[in-house]
Design a protein around this motif. Structure first.
Motif, mmCIF file in Angstrom:
data_model
loop_
_atom_site.group_PDB
_atom_site.id
_atom_site.type_symbol
_atom_site.label_atom_id
_atom_site.label_comp_id
_atom_site.label_asym_id
_atom_site.label_seq_id
_atom_site.Cartn_x
_atom_site.Cartn_y
_atom_site.Cartn_z
ATOM 1 N N GLY A 252 -4.861 9.670 0.110
ATOM 2 C CA GLY A 252 -5.301 8.422 0.704
ATOM 3 C C GLY A 252 -4.394 7.281 0.307
ATOM 4 N N ASP A 253 -4.752 6.126 0.802
ATOM 5 C CA ASP A 253 -3.937 4.938 0.527
ATOM 6 C C ASP A 253 -4.276 4.356 -0.837
ATOM 7 N N LYS B 35 7.598 -1.688 6.614
ATOM 8 C CA LYS B 35 7.430 -0.306 6.172
ATOM 9 C C LYS B 35 8.697 0.140 5.452
ATOM 10 N N HIS C 279 1.047 5.146 0.766
ATOM 11 C CA HIS C 279 0.342 6.118 1.608
ATOM 12 C C HIS C 279 0.533 7.509 1.020
ATOM 13 N N LYS D 224 5.748 6.710 1.055
ATOM 14 C CA LYS D 224 5.905 5.699 2.087
ATOM 15 C C LYS D 224 5.021 4.514 1.760
ATOM 16 N N TYR D 225 5.575 3.303 1.921
ATOM 17 C CA TYR D 225 4.873 2.074 1.581
ATOM 18 C C TYR D 225 4.756 1.209 2.840
ATOM 19 N N THR D 226 3.717 0.360 2.807
ATOM 20 C CA THR D 226 3.572 -0.676 3.828
ATOM 21 C C THR D 226 3.316 -1.998 3.128
ATOM 22 N N VAL E 299 0.855 -1.194 0.000
ATOM 23 C CA VAL E 299 0.000 0.000 0.000
ATOM 24 C C VAL E 299 0.882 1.233 0.000
#
Length: 1980
Positions: free
Chosen positions: A748-749, A806, A744, A778-780, A742
């Motif tokens: 929104g995501d 992350k 960010h 930024k990623y998750t 995802v």
């Protein structure tokens, strides 16, 4: 009073022989003397003469002869004295008996003894002990005797078993009406019933039995009936009865003794057995008591003194077995008596416990029984009202519901009231009461199937006759209340019934009142009709009573028969899991149950029984079908259970409550659940097979590849697993692995990658390499274990294992650039910047390369820049300039400006620009010659251009060019738009000297552009040939040359002739006058100028003014007055021709000197003052006028003006108007008129106004204005406007007028219109006062009386029990609120909905409640309670209102909404809410959940710090200020596991105690010891147990949970998590409170809307019934139209002529004054009004007062002229007797002429009770009949029935007096109205219209309230679904998720497996173990 010498006319002599016994009891006789006199053929006079002889009575002595009943004899009564009677000879009527007197009587049994001798008359029937029923016979007599008591009815039974005061005896004593000697004799006669008794010797005093009116339950006290029971009772109990009685109004006590011994003696001696002696004596006299066995009678007789009336039945010779029974079974006898008279004692509803007031208060009956035994035994006393175990009390209080009915028998119209009660089965036993005497053992017969398991075989109904029990008659049941085949309830329900039947004396009972003779037969007759009764009234609908009863019984069974107790009701739900749709709703949910002695609650773990499979789980809730609102019993229900562990099974089961295994223990259940928990997936193992592992929070350039990744799922044992464990047979649900990446972003995501992997035996769960990560941010990366079939990551409420990575993707190196924002418009020489941005391969902005040097170029233009700047991703070329020449056709030509960057993949970019002229640089002025020549008087013109540095004409804002020429105004031109302009100066007019030219300079500049140099040009001005000078002169006088501004002195009225002029130019040469020049010559003294004369230079003649003061200006001018000659002519006076008189003013006040001076001076023919007088001229001057006072006139010489001043002119007489004054001086005579006006204002008079005396209501106005006139002392109207008139009123009266103070008008009048007058009732005075020069002028006063408006509310009076304590959370005492009118009387017309009760926390806020703050009100509004049966109709009651839960000061205030705009408030009532009963121990504020560890740091070991514990009530209020004790502090396991080791406090102690002083204890610091034992990671509970003696209920302890860890790191982490959890818990509670409040508010608003709609519908239906149809949809205008139409009809009725009383009402408004008789009532019929008014015409003007003092005050004020009557000095008999032709409810004859009491035709609108007394006193029993013939016939019929006849009036105007007189003028009302008459009332139509208007207004208010309620509800619904509320719900869910996450973290926090015991625990250095408590705590 009789005297022996008196002789009275006697009636005819008697013809019978009587023997009369006379007792001489005069006070001078120490012993009574008795003689028998024969009275054959004697009348009363003969008897008196015989009496005087026999007893030797002195002729002058007064005496009376009375019967033993104290009736004074006269002629008529003597004739009725019976043979054998006893008479008293007394000194006066009220003389007390000096000694006891005897009266011989006979009491032969009545003949009923024979005809009713077969009745069942013995007591020992049916084998029962009858003693209580025997005593009941005597109580029956006492109840009848006390039936008419106005106060308390007291009946006492004294059982005397004390040999020290005599032999055993029983006394029955009451405070009833007593018995006369005649009534006492009647009592002795056996079977002389109440229907055949005679209470008096004389017919006029006889009382005929009248059956009492029906009352509920027939509690009429009419139970002394047959003349049998009392005698049978006393001789059943004992051998002798002594009757002692004192009747009301008699001074004597009558005493009769009947004894078995005496009867036997008389029979043996052959004497008359039924004869005896009544002893008549004075109260308290016991000299006749000589028997020592009866010495207790002396004390009883001593109690007689002071009693108004009484009866005592003294039974002696009591049978031993009766005394033994009464002594040993005293409680049994009192219980039976309480049962017999249950409803007399407790009222119609019986003894209902836990009621605030008893319904027996109206009966006021107190029956008590006392038992006195020989000392040392103490006396015993029981009030039957206090008996709580009689059967009726047990039946009533054990019943859950009642069924009331009524039976009507056809034969005798008898009525039976019936009540059936239901006693339910509760839990495990029947609640049907057992008889107290029944053996206390359980009956197991109910196992056999008998239907009457509860009441066994007992009948249902007990029977009461006239309110008392008939013990031996019961009714088993009726057909309609017995079991039948079609019954819908079990048969045992019929055995749970008890009942009562109430009858009156229409149903016969045996003489001993033990049995009914025919009750059951009549009730079971087929013609008997049964109806149900609801709320005390027969049901209006005719229904089958069997159906009604069956429905009631079914409802009782369903509602009240219980087995399982359901506790903690939560809500009502709909269950979709139930297959039957009708059974899906409603289901009540509960939090716990009580079943078979055990309690099961939510959250408790249980084991199932008889289920497949058997499972373990946690209780979610309990379910019970039906609608409930609290705790309830039921025969069954269901329980919802979650299988445990829920993370393994994730299922919910609903099973019957009966399938809970009650034998399973908590330990066994926990062990089975724990064994399954290890199989649950616990964590993920992530492997990077290629070795390119990304660390947590990695930062990588765009395009960097991620992966590949392999994942394994491990359980708590470390075993790899791909599916969930099996819950039974077979394999469990398969698991999958879900990968999601995802991004960010700001919007929104965004999901970049979403993959699902299945398990592989070789690689586990595998994910391939990802090379698509090119977006920055930024990623998750999340790996979640999910269920294969549902893709859910939660199983059984628990999150499956997951992994999160992350990382961040950043931009790459620069590969290209772009030119960003550059303005296309560029000006010559103006610098600008060129910004550039650099991008990487994927188009992301990135930093530029180092050391860049751009190259710029543009064709045909010179381009340069100064420097460059690099910041971040932006590179800027700074201060770029472009120069070049711009031609007109090149204005919009574009150029390409190119930028070149070496070293990049894309190295060149271009931007389009358009070049414009630059900023101003120089000025160009034309013409360019120097100097510039101009003729004097002409302007000069210039042209200017503005150029930039390249020579281009440039235009810019604010390009203003100024030109300044010396001595000329500044001129400007705006060149902002074109860059060029024209300048034109004003004409140059310089003074030319000697004809020489003049030089001046012109300066050019741009003020806004200081950098542009200014330009200077030189101007040369040459002389002009125009006219520059003028000269005026006289042709007659060569010396007269008029120069400019000359002044000339000339005689008034003269002429200046032959004037001429000359003209010269600037060079001084004379100008030839042409026609053109002549036409430009102007003069200002005339418009008529001859042009030919002007050409010849001649000017018009000048006429000098006729007035000296008219100095005049003259001018001759050329052209536009630039060349002119000006001069002034001053006139001088001529010779005098007359004497001028000047008055200072034209008017003079009568009596006042003329202010100022009259001026005398001689004038010429034009009235110009000549000033020719000398100082001696005053001798020759005089003045004459009519009425002039010459004595004060003075002529004074005035030097300064050469005139004479006349002073002292005064007129002292004569009329107002003009007077002529004549002044004389030598030959001069002058006459002048002066107006004489009114004198100085002296008084004010009222010349018009409203009629007096003036009476009006408060807050009303006076329509007619008051007009006052100002007068002087001679009575002349004075118009002096300086006089100000004020209207003044007393301070207690508020008067509002259009003006309260104003000057008089031109006529001397002032008008005052009073708009409103407000004040308390009373008499006032309005005062008019004038003011002249601050001095008062007396004026009139007007008497005003404020009439109290009895319909206007002015005050709210609230009453309540001020002694009661207001306990927090309790119920307020009843508040009764009275609306008080101006008159002081209560108002009852307001709707209860208009009265409110306001309650708020705090102190008084003044006159009104405090305002609302924010969206939530600070004040609680409570509505009025519904009225109850016995409530007063002039009050509004507030019942059962809850007291606030928080202690402290509160305020109560009541309000009345008078109308839409006005609200009336009561005085504010401050109250103090105090704490309720102490129930628990709690802290001042809830501490956080402690987390401690056994480290050395004291802060890590601290449990609580600075905590104060207080004893509180259930609402948290401190409630133990008067309680002292101790608090035991200890630690326990939270889950009850006793196997865990417990932490120890400092000092190595398990527990200790704190001192509890005044309800509080303070803990300074509480900590566990260093190295304390305890299980790591466990939760414990800190227990504070209060130990307080003498509290009514045990106090609940305070418990505080804490977490224990064996290392500081875990403790810190858990402490932080716990803190977050506490904060989240509080936040979630706040959110849920908001949503709960909103939901409750919605319910409330919905209820209000439904209520308002219902009320509107009800009112609309009521309007429809009154033929008023409101069209729908309703509009306010429609209702207003109807109201206005009906109001107009009301006004029309009020304006119609109506009969009224002509007497003036002058005293009604005074205190305690009711009014004039003629105004107190209305009479509707005209003929009745005429004759009644005439009949009492002498009383019509009488003033009625309420008090004697008020009457005396009016008498004094009117000096005795006004007749008055005080009501407190008037007595009229209470009640209303029937008309003379009605006696005892029966009509004696058919009355002619429609007779009616005259007073009943009077309609009293106010004070009905007082007015009733007035007219009952004035009119008495006066009767009104149609005509004279009917009146005489009626009178004769009344007299023939031996009744007196009152005065009779006829509608024709005749009067027949009470003496029988009629005829004559004095008995005939005049035909014409010559006397005041009663007024006529308003017609019924008026009241109907008023009711319609009131109903319409109520409907209008109801519509408005419905609309408001609907709007308020819709607004609330809108708010509920608003984005804000949705956001709050979303926030709540988020916080719940966070809380769940924290709970998981708390549950999964690893702990170090270290165990420590108490043996290795150390002690802190600062604690002394011997006294650890003092070192640990500092209790306050």
């Amino acid at each position: 009073m009789l005297s022996s010498s008196q002789a009275v006319g006697a009636p005819p002599r008697g013809r019978t022989s009587r023997r009369i016994r006379v007792c001489d009891l005069r006070l001078d006789k120490q012993e009574r003397t008795e003689k028998h006199l024969e009275t054959r053929d004697m009348d009363f006079n003969d008897f008196l003469q015989d009496l005087e002889k026999e007893f030797r009575i002195n002729p002058r002595e007064s005496f009376v002869v009375e019967t033993t009943d104290r009736t004074v004899l006269d002629f008529d009564k003597f004739e009725k004295v019976q043979d054998g009677s006893t008479l008293y000879l007394l000194q006066h009527e009220h003389q007390a008996l000096p000694v006891a007197a005897e009266e011989h009587i006979t009491f032969t049994p009545h003949y009923d003894t024979l005809i009713r001798g077969g009745m069942y008359e013995y007591y020992a029937s049916q084998g029962q002990a009858p003693l209580a029923y025997t005593l009941a016979e005597l109580i029956d007599n006492a109840l009848s005797a006390t039936a008419k008591n106005k106060g308390q009815r007291t009946i006492e039974i004294r059982v005397l078993n004390d040999r020290t005061v005599g032999k055993p005896a029983i006394v029955v004593l009451d405070n009833g009406c007593g018995m006369t000697s005649k009534q006492l004799k009647n009592w002795a006669v056996y079977r002389l019933s109440k229907f055949t008794k005679e209470s008096s010797t004389f017919a006029s005093d006889k009382e005929v039995y009248v059956r009492p009116e029906h009352v509920p339950r027939s509690l009429n006290s009419d139970i002394s009936y047959f003349g049998v029971g009392g005698k049978q009772a006393v001789f059943y109990i004992g051998d002798s009865a002594r009757m002692i009685s004192k009747p009301v109004g008699s001074p004597d006590v009558h005493e009769l003794v009947l004894s078995k011994e005496e009867f036997v003696r008389k029979e043996k001696n052959k004497e008359d057995v039924f004869s005896g002696v009544i002893v008549n004596r004075k109260p308290g006299s016991s000299s006749h008591i000589l028997n020592n066995d009866e010495r207790f009678l002396q004390a009883l007789i001593a109690e007689e003194c002071g009693k108004e009336s009484f009866t005592a039945v003294v039974i002696t010779g009591v049978q031993p077995e009766h005394i033994t029974f009464l002594t040993e079974r005293f409680n049994v006898v009192t219980r039976e008596l309480a049962h017999i008279y249950h409803y007399y004692i407790h009222g119609v509803n019986g003894n209902v416990r836990n009621k605030s007031s008893s319904n027996s208060d109206d009966l006021k009956i107190d029956i008590h029984v006392t038992l006195r035994e020989k000392p040392p035994k103490y006396p015993r006393a029981i009030h039957l009202r206090e008996v709580e175990h009689d059967m009726q009390t047990l039946y009533i209080n054990a019943a859950a519901d009642t069924f009331e009915f009524r039976a009507s028998t056809a034969a005798d119209n008898g009525t039976v009231e019936g009540v059936i009660r239901y006693h339910p089965f509760l839990y495990d036993k029947e609640t049907y009461p057992k008889r107290p005497e029944a053996p206390d053992n359980d009956d197991d017969d109910n196992e056999s199937g008998f239907i009457d398991q509860a009441r066994k075989k007992m009948p249902i109904f007990e029977c009461f006759w006239n309110g008392r029990l008939i013990p031996y008659t019961t009714v088993s049941e009726f057909d309609w209340c017995s079991p039948n085949k079609g019954a819908k309830v079990p048969a045992e329900c019929y055995s749970r019934l008890s009942g009562v039947l109430f009858t009156d004396d229409r149903f016969q009972v045996t003489t001993n009142k033990l049995t009914f003779t025919d009750l059951e037969l009549k009730l079971k007759n087929k013609d008997t009709i049964y109806t149900t009764v609801v709320n005390g009234q027969k049901s209006s609908k005719r229904a089958n009573i069997q159906n009604e009863f069956s429905l009631w019984l079914q409802n009782c069974h369903e509602k009240f028969d219980k087995q399982v107790k359901f506790l903690g009701y939560k809500e009502t739900i709909t269950r979709t899991d139930v297959p039957t749709k009708r059974m899906q709703h409603p289901w009540g949910t509960f939090s716990s149950i009580e079943w078979d002695g055990k309690t099961y609650t939510i959250g408790q773990r249980v084991k199932s029984l008889r289920t497949i499979p058997v499972f373990y789980g946690t209780i979610v809730r309990f379910l019970l079908y039906g609608i409930y609102d609290g705790d309830v019993f039921a025969t069954g229900g269901q329980v919802e259970v979650i299988r445990e562990p829920r993370a393994l099974y994730d299922t919910v089961r609903i099973i019957p409550i009966s399938k809970i295994d009650k034998t399973a223990t908590d330990e066994a259940i926990k062990k089975n659940i724990d064994n399954d928990c290890v199989k649950i997936p616990e964590l993920l193992k992530v492997v990077w097979p290629k070795g390119n592992e990304w660390p947590q929070n990695a930062v990588c350039p765009a395009g960097t590849p991620l992966g590949p990744i392999n994942v394994e799922i491990l359980n708590k044992k470390g075993e790899s697993m791909s599916s969930m464990p099996s819950a039974g047979q077979g394999k469990g649900p398969a698991l999958s692995m879900h990968l999601k990446i995802v991004l960010h972003g700001s919007k929104g995501d965004q999901v970049i990658s979403d993959l699902l992997a299945q398990h592989s035996a070789k690689w586990g769960f595998e994910f391939k390499k990802n090379e698509n990560l090119t977006q920055l941010g930024k990623y998750t990366l999340s790996l979640n274990t999910v269920m294969k079939d549902s893709n859910k990551s939660v199983f059984g409420g628990k999150q499956l294992p997951n992994f999160t990575l992350k990382f961040t993707i950043k931009e790459g190196d620069a590969q290209s650039f772009i030119i960003t924002t550059v303005s296309p418009s560029v000006r010559v020489g103006v610098p600008f910047n060129i910004p550039l941005q650099f991008k990487d391969l994927y188009g992301h902005l990135t930093a530029p390369p180092p050391k860049l040097s751009p190259v710029l170029g543009c064709s045909g233009l010179d381009v340069k820049y100064e420097t460059v700047d690099s910041r971040g991703t932006t590179f800027t070329v700074k201060n770029v300039t472009v120069k070049g020449k711009i031609l007109n056709y090149q204005q919009n030509q574009s150029y390409d400006l190119k930028v070149f960057m070496s070293g990049l993949r894309t190295h060149t970019q271009a931007v389009k620009i358009i070049l414009h002229p630059g900023i101003p640089h120089s000025l160009h002025v034309m013409p360019e010659e120097d100097p510039v020549k101009v003729e004097n008087g002409n302007p000069v013109a210039f042209s200017v251009e503005i150029l930039d540095e390249a020579g281009n004409i440039t235009a810019h804002p604010r390009q203003i060019v100024r030109c300044q020429v010396e001595e000329l105004p500044l001129v400007t031109v705006d060149c902002s738009n074109t860059g060029a302009g024209q300048l034109m100066t004003k004409p140059i007019n310089l003074k030319i000297i000697d004809g020489q030219p003049q030089v001046r300079k012109a300066h050019f500049e741009m003020p806004s552009q200081r950098h542009v140099a200014s330009v200077i040009r030189e101007l040369k001005v040459i002389p002009s040939t125009r006219v520059a000078l003028m000269q005026v002169y006289s042709a007659d006088d060569d010396n007269l040359v008029l120069r400019n501004n000359d002044k000339i002195d000339w005689v008034v009225g003269g002429v200046l002739e032959n004037l001429f002029y000359r003209l010269y130019d600037e060079a001084g040469s004379e100008v030839t006058v042409s026609a053109e020049i002549a036409s430009m010559i102007k003069v200002n003294w005339t418009g008529d100028v001859d042009l030919e004369d002007l050409i010849q230079r001649k000017l018009p003649d000048i006429e000098v003014p006729t007035q000296v003061q008219e100095e005049r200006f003259f001018q001759v001018s050329y052209h536009d007055q630039s060349v002119s000659v000006s001069f002034t002519i001053t006139p001088r006076p001529d010779e005098p021709t007359r004497l001028k008189v000047t008055l200072p003013q034209n008017t003079v006040r009568l009596g006042e000197a003329l202010p100022g001076n009259i001026n005398l001076e001689p004038v010429d023919q034009y009235d110009n003052v000549t000033k020719t007088l000398s100082p001696t001229c005053v001798r020759d001057m005089s003045v004459e006028a009519k009425g002039l006072d010459k004595s004060s006139i003075v002529f004074t010489w005035q030097q300064w003006s050469s005139s004479v001043a006349v002073t002292g002119v005064r007129f002292n007489s004569g009329p107002l108007g003009h007077r002529e004054m004549c002044f004389k001086y030598t030959t001069f005579v002058e006459r002048i008129k002066i107006e004489v006006t009114a004198g100085v204002p002296a008084e004010l008079k009222l010349i018009s106004g409203p009629e007096q005396p003036l009476q009006l209501f408060s807050d009303h106005g006076i329509s007619e204005p008051f007009l006052v006139q100002l007068y002087d002392e001679w009575g002349n109207p004075s118009p002096d406007k300086r006089v100000v008139v004020q209207l003044r009123s007393p301070t207690t009266l508020k008067v509002t007028a259009a003006v309260m103070s104003q000057p008089v008008n031109a006529q001397g009048k002032a008008s005052f219109t009073v708009k409103t007058v407000s004040g308390p009732k009373g008499c006032y005075k309005l005062q008019f006062t004038g003011f002249f020069n601050k001095k008062p002028i007396p004026g009139p006063s007007v008497n005003l009386t404020i009439i109290p408006d009895r319909s206007k509310p002015v005050k709210l009076s609230a009453e309540y029990d001020s002694n009661v304590k207001f306990l927090a959370g309790g119920i307020f005492p009843v508040f009764s609120v009275t609306v008080v009118s101006e008159e002081g009387s209560p108002i009852t017309t307001f709707n209860p909905a208009a009265v409110s009760m306001f309650l708020w926390n705090g102190v008084s806020s003044g006159e009104t409640p405090p305002p609302t703050v924010g969206d939530w009100p600070t004040v609680t509004e409570l509505k009025c309670s519904k009225p109850m049966e016995h409530d007063k109709n002039d009050r509004f009651y507030f019942r059962d209102k809850q007291i606030p839960e928080h202690a402290g000061p509160h305020v109560v205030q009541f309000s009345l909404r008078v109308d839409e705009t006005k609200q009336l408030f009561s005085d504010q009532i401050p109250i103090t809410v105090v704490a309720n009963q102490p129930v628990k121990l709690g802290p001042d504020s809830q501490p956080r959940t402690p987390v401690v560890s056994n480290s050395k740091d004291i802060t890590s070991r601290t449990l609580v710090e600075n905590m104060t514990l207080r004893i509180m009530d259930s609402h948290g209020n401190p409630a133990g200020q008067d309680l002292n004790g101790r608090v035991a502090v200890s630690i326990k396991c939270t889950n009850g596991d006793k196997s865990k080791s417990l932490p120890l406090f400092e000092g190595k102690i398990h527990s200790f105690r704190l001192d509890l002083v005044e309800g509080k204890a303070h803990v300074t610091r509480l900590a566990i010891m260093e190295n304390s034992p305890g299980q790591n990671g466990s939760a414990y509970t800190l227990l504070f147990q209060p130990e307080v003696p003498n509290v009514p209920t045990p106090l609940s302890p305070f418990e505080l949970q804490f977490h224990f860890y064996n290392d500081a790191d875990n403790q810190a982490k858990i402490s932080q998590l716990t803190k977050q959890k506490d904060e989240l818990t509080l936040a979630i509670a706040a959110y849920e409170d908001i949503f709960l409040t909103s939901t409750e508010l919605l319910k409330l608003l919905t209820t209000q809307h439904l209520t308002a709609s219902s009320k509107e519908n009800n009112l609309r239906n009521e309007l429809h019934k009154r033929n008023m149809t409101i069209t729908q949809p309703v509009s306010s205008q429609t209702i207003d139209t109807l109201i206005n139409k009906k109001s107009a009809d009301v006004d029309k009725i009020l304006k119609m002529p109506r009969r009224s009383c002509s007497i003036r009402e002058n005293f009604m408004l005074q205190p305690d004054v009711l009014g004039t008789v003629g105004h107190l009532a209305f009479v509707e019929d005209d003929t009745a009004a005429r004759v009644i008014s005439w009949h009492i015409s002498g009383d019509m003007d009488c003033i009625i007062t309420k008090t004697k003092e008020a009457a005396e005050r009016i008498h004094r004020e009117t000096q005795g002229r006004q007749q008055v009557m005080a009501l407190d000095s008037v007595f009229v008999p209470p009640g209303n007797r029937p008309l003379p032709h009605i006696r005892n409810g029966h009509t004696l004859f058919d009355p002619p002429g429609n007779p009616v009491y005259a007073r009943e035709l009077l309609i009293c609108p106010n004070e009905q009770e007082s007015c009733g007394i007035v007219f009952k006193n004035i009119l008495g029993d006066t009767i009104l009949i149609d005509d004279l013939q009917s009146a005489n016939s009626y009178r004769r019929a009344v007299v023939q029935n031996k009744s007196p006849c009152p005065t009779i009036l006829t509608r024709q105007g005749d009067r027949v007096s009470a003496k029988g007189k009629f005829g004559g003028a004095q008995n005939k009302a005049p035909a014409t109205q010559m006397f005041p008459m009663f007024g006529a009332p308003l017609p019924q139509t008026y009241h109907t219209l008023r009711n319609d208007i009131e109903l319409l207004q109520q409907y209008q208010i109801a519509v408005r309230k419905r609309e408001e309620a609907e709007k308020e509800r819709n607004d609330h619904l809108k708010n509920l679904y608003s984005p804000e509320m949705k956001m709050k719900k979303q926030e709540l869910e988020e916080k719940k998720k966070l809380l769940e996450d924290i709970d998981r973290q708390l549950a999964s926090t690893p702990v170090t497996p270290v165990k420590r015991g108490a043996e290795d625990a150390g002690e802190p250095s600062d604690i002394v173990t011997k006294r650890p408590r003092q070192r640990l705590f500092n209790p306050t």
